[in-house]
Design a protein around this motif. Structure first.
Motif, PDB file in Angstrom:
ATOM      1  N   ILE A  91      71.090 -35.192  33.571  1.00 17.78           N
ATOM      2  CA  ILE A  91      71.897 -34.078  33.716  1.00 17.78           C
ATOM      3  C   ILE A  91      73.305 -34.632  33.649  1.00 17.78           C
ATOM      4  O   ILE A  91      74.369 -33.927  33.307  1.00 17.78           O
ATOM      5  N   MET A  92      73.761 -35.775  34.198  1.00 17.58           N
ATOM      6  CA  MET A  92      74.957 -36.302  33.984  1.00 17.58           C
ATOM      7  C   MET A  92      75.324 -36.804  32.810  1.00 17.58           C
ATOM      8  O   MET A  92      76.719 -37.015  32.529  1.00 17.58           O
ATOM      9  N   ASN A  93      74.616 -36.889  31.734  1.00 21.59           N
ATOM     10  CA  ASN A  93      74.663 -37.478  30.534  1.00 21.59           C
ATOM     11  C   ASN A  93      73.781 -36.732  29.413  1.00 21.59           C
ATOM     12  O   ASN A  93      73.056 -37.257  28.651  1.00 21.59           O
ATOM     13  N   PRO A  94      74.151 -35.418  29.243  1.00 25.42           N
ATOM     14  CA  PRO A  94      73.808 -34.672  28.396  1.00 25.42           C
ATOM     15  C   PRO A  94      73.382 -35.283  26.975  1.00 25.42           C
ATOM     16  O   PRO A  94      72.382 -35.116  26.196  1.00 25.42           O
ATOM     17  N   GLU A  95      74.629 -35.980  26.462  1.00 25.55           N
ATOM     18  CA  GLU A  95      74.405 -36.527  25.024  1.00 25.55           C
ATOM     19  C   GLU A  95      73.692 -37.829  25.159  1.00 25.55           C
ATOM     20  O   GLU A  95      73.520 -38.295  23.754  1.00 25.55           O
ATOM     21  N   LYS A  96      73.376 -38.387  26.026  1.00 28.85           N
ATOM     22  CA  LYS A  96      72.667 -39.551  25.854  1.00 28.85           C
ATOM     23  C   LYS A  96      70.990 -39.316  26.016  1.00 28.85           C
ATOM     24  O   LYS A  96      70.515 -38.376  26.404  1.00 28.85           O
ATOM     25  N   ARG A  97      70.386 -40.320  25.388  1.00 32.03           N
ATOM     26  CA  ARG A  97      68.870 -40.350  25.480  1.00 32.03           C
ATOM     27  C   ARG A  97      68.357 -40.794  26.822  1.00 32.03           C
ATOM     28  O   ARG A  97      68.859 -42.167  27.106  1.00 32.03           O
ATOM     29  N   VAL A  98      67.697 -40.317  27.605  1.00 34.31           N
ATOM     30  CA  VAL A  98      67.270 -40.954  28.880  1.00 34.31           C
ATOM     31  C   VAL A  98      65.776 -41.017  28.800  1.00 34.31           C
ATOM     32  O   VAL A  98      64.968 -40.125  28.843  1.00 34.31           O
ATOM     33  N   LEU A  99      65.108 -42.291  29.168  1.00 32.77           N
ATOM     34  CA  LEU A  99      63.689 -42.496  28.903  1.00 32.77           C
ATOM     35  C   LEU A  99      63.413 -42.898  30.366  1.00 32.77           C
ATOM     36  O   LEU A  99      63.987 -43.443  30.870  1.00 32.77           O
ATOM     37  N   LEU A 100      62.143 -42.370  30.675  1.00 38.27           N
ATOM     38  CA  LEU A 100      61.373 -42.890  31.804  1.00 38.27           C
ATOM     39  C   LEU A 100      60.110 -43.522  31.100  1.00 38.27           C
ATOM     40  O   LEU A 100      59.040 -42.868  30.585  1.00 38.27           O
ATOM     41  N   PRO A 101      59.901 -44.781  31.939  1.00 38.36           N
ATOM     42  CA  PRO A 101      58.496 -45.393  31.280  1.00 38.36           C
ATOM     43  C   PRO A 101      57.265 -44.666  31.601  1.00 38.36           C
ATOM     44  O   PRO A 101      56.223 -44.638  30.724  1.00 38.36           O
ATOM     45  N   ASP A 102      57.096 -43.902  32.680  1.00 32.77           N
ATOM     46  CA  ASP A 102      56.219 -43.099  32.903  1.00 32.77           C
ATOM     47  C   ASP A 102      56.553 -41.953  33.496  1.00 32.77           C
ATOM     48  O   ASP A 102      56.887 -41.651  34.304  1.00 32.77           O
TER      49      ASP A 102
END
Ligand code: 13P
Ligand code: SF4
Length: 308
Positions: free
Chosen positions: A68-79
């Protein structure tokens, strides 16, 4: 193990990724992370990193907040299944119906949501708090408005005690903090009479009332640092926190307060993230948190609450 750490380091470099890890992650993950922190510190760190990819080692609502704070970035969650009993206890449709019922009854209120909620709940709220800034934010809510606090009734009760503001409390709880054994804590205190007890405000009143200090994980670190001589601490929060306390202030001895059914109380959701899944998500570029339209409203609420 060394091969796995080498693979993660190489993939991280290849994708120019940064690893953020909550203090409740296993020690191997905390050890290799670029930033460790509590919910507030990590939410703020996520707004400052320059890397195009953030791997968030924590639970879903934390990675969602980073997106939400970084719309332009790719945010990954391992699970992607790393959830949270607090977030689950407050579905957005139930909150909306409850707010409508209060409004229909002429109640004037603002909704204060703990960060441990989904983006849809954040979008229905006026303020977002973490354990690190909750008192400060509660004091910003206009005195002529009631407060509907969701979803943690124990944190809400604690905030009522320290701020003197009465609140309408949602009936949610953290499955980890709710089950500390007060009997075992009292036995530990008898065995180590000089020990200080430190408890997270997600703990129920029966644990908090036997504690010398109540505060979020970051506040715990500052509290123990204040003791210049080696001391014993009984720690009533998720057990991986003990690694971080030991790492930052090794002169003290830390003892986990047992849960009702376990000697070492760990969050099963946080435990879903492993080094193998961290390696795989860097290699595969997923699972990823995708942007959804309701993130926009949640972002405005997060910004006014956390970044000031
Ligand atoms: P803090 O990170 O604010 O100490 O909260 C603990 C927690 O339960 C996170 O899920
Ligand atoms: Fe949720 Fe409790 Fe686990 Fe934190 S420790 S993620 S509040 S279930």
């Amino acid at each position: 193990m060394n091969d796995l750490l080498g693979e993660i380091a190489a993939l991280k470099k290849q994708h120019n990724a940064v690893i953020l890890a909550h203090y409740y992650q296993d020690s191997e993950i905390q050890e290799l992370a670029d930033f460790t922190g509590d919910s507030l510190k990590l939410a703020r760190a996520a707004t400052k990193v320059a890397n195009p990819t953030i791997v968030f080692c924590g639970v879903h609502f934390m990675a969602e907040t980073a997106k939400i704070m970084n719309p332009e970035k790719r945010v990954l969650l391992p699970d992607l299944k790393a959830g949270c009993s607090l977030a689950d206890s407050c579905p957005a449709d139930r909150l909306y119906r409850y707010q409508e019922m209060l409004r229909a009854n002429g109640r004037r209120f603002q909704t204060v949501a703990y960060i441990n909620t989904t983006a849809d709940v954040k979008a229905l709220s006026d303020w977002i708090v973490t354990s690190g800034n909750a008192e400060e934010v509660i004091r910003r809510v206009p005195a002529d408005q009631e407060i509907l606090f969701v979803p943690d009734r124990h944190l809400g009760q604690y905030l009522q005690e320290v701020t003197g503001r009465q609140m309408i409390l949602w009936n949610g709880a953290c499955m980890v903090h709710e089950i500390f054994s007060v009997g075992d804590l009292l036995a530990q205190k008898r065995q180590l009479p000089g020990a200080k007890t430190i408890a997270h405000p997600e703990c129920p009143a029966n644990i908090r009332e036997h504690s010398d200090f109540v505060g979020g994980t970051e506040a715990m670190i500052r509290y123990v640092e204040g003791f210049r001589e080696p001391a014993d601490f009984l720690v009533a929060t998720e057990a991986n926190m003990l690694w971080q306390l030991q790492h930052q202030t090794p002169r003290h001895h830390y003892h986990p307060v047992p849960g009702i059914t376990c000697a070492c109380n760990k969050c099963p959701h946080m435990a879903r993230n492993t080094l193998e899944k961290l390696r795989d998500c860097l290699a595969d570029g997923g699972p990823e948190i995708d942007w959804r339209p309701e993130f926009g409203r949640a972002r405005a609420v997060l910004e006014r609450s956390l970044l000031n």
